[in-house]
Write a protein that holds these residues in place. Structure first.
Motif, PDB file in Angstrom:
ATOM      1  N   THR A   1       0.803  -1.234   0.000  1.00 26.46           N
ATOM      2  CA  THR A   1       0.000   0.000   0.000  1.00 26.46           C
ATOM      3  C   THR A   1       0.834   1.281   0.000  1.00 26.46           C
ATOM      4  N   GLY A   2       2.110   1.166   0.332  1.00 24.04           N
ATOM      5  CA  GLY A   2       2.949   2.350   0.473  1.00 24.04           C
ATOM      6  C   GLY A   2       2.992   2.868   1.898  1.00 24.04           C
ATOM      7  N   ARG A   3       2.162   2.289   2.773  1.00 23.68           N
ATOM      8  CA  ARG A   3       2.128   2.680   4.193  1.00 23.68           C
ATOM      9  C   ARG A   3       2.245   1.435   5.065  1.00 23.68           C
ATOM     10  N   GLY A   4       3.019   1.512   6.106  1.00 24.42           N
ATOM     11  CA  GLY A   4       3.214   0.371   6.994  1.00 24.42           C
ATOM     12  C   GLY A   4       2.109   0.149   7.994  1.00 24.42           C
ATOM     13  N   THR A   5       1.093   1.001   7.979  1.00 24.52           N
ATOM     14  CA  THR A   5       0.016   0.909   8.972  1.00 24.52           C
ATOM     15  C   THR A   5      -1.348   0.663   8.338  1.00 24.52           C
TER      16      THR A   5
END
Length: 186
Positions: free
Chosen positions: A120-124
């Motif tokens: 997603t491009g985000r780790g969260t």
């Protein structure tokens, strides 16, 4: 042809997805190993190991081989079920050792935050965001987040193994190594 296997291990939804980077073919499997269906935890782990082995047999029949495996790492902040998760991870690794040649039998261990960042491009990212990202990024639809994670793991394994992907994707995977029992980076 590069055949990659992603494994998202959990008792409630063990998911495996094999992906051939050249033909785009895939094999998907999802199964729950509910505790109340087994007499003992050992019986449950035996069932997990056996089922993984059977699926690996199906995958190698379909694709001819498996080049690299990625499995989701443990959530380090988890307060509950760590021992059961560790036993499950051990059963998965034993099945890989039993069924695959070296070095494919040594999985890449991908931390949940790394997998989310890769996808997603985000780790969260939340579970729903992972499902949506798998569809938007690769055009693949799953109705189960475990399968979406397993597919993302297979795609990450493919990127790692072939050195392909966007700069952000390869950067998110740069410190992954095959797990050989000594150390691993997540």
């Amino acid at each position: 042809m590069t055949v990659c296997l992603g494994i998202d291990q959990s008792y409630s939804g063990l998911a495996m997805v094999a992906y051939d980077g050249d033909s785009q073919r895939r094999y998907s499997y999802l199964h729950a190993f509910a505790a109340d269906r087994y007499t003992t935890q050992s019986d449950r782990l035996d069932a997990v190991q056996l089922q993984i082995g059977l699926n690996i047999d199906d995958i190698t029949t379909m694709f001819g081989r498996i080049d690299v495996v990625a499995m989701e790492g443990y959530a380090p902040g988890s307060k509950f079920g760590r021992e059961l998760a560790g036993e499950l991870g051990g059963a998965v690794k034993l099945a890989l050792l039993d069924k695959l040649n070296k070095p494919a039998c040594y999985p890449l261990i991908v931390a949940p935050t790394k997998l989310k960042k890769y996808t997603t491009g985000r780790g969260t990212a939340a579970k729903a965001e992972m499902l949506l990202a798998v569809y938007k990024k690769w055009g693949v639809t799953y109705d189960d987040d475990n399968l979406a994670d397993a597919y993302s793991l297979a795609r990450a394994a493919n990127s790692w193994f072939t050195g392909t992907g966007t700069k952000a994707e390869t950067e998110s995977l740069k410190d992954l190594k095959r797990f050989k029992g000594e150390t691993h980076l997540v």
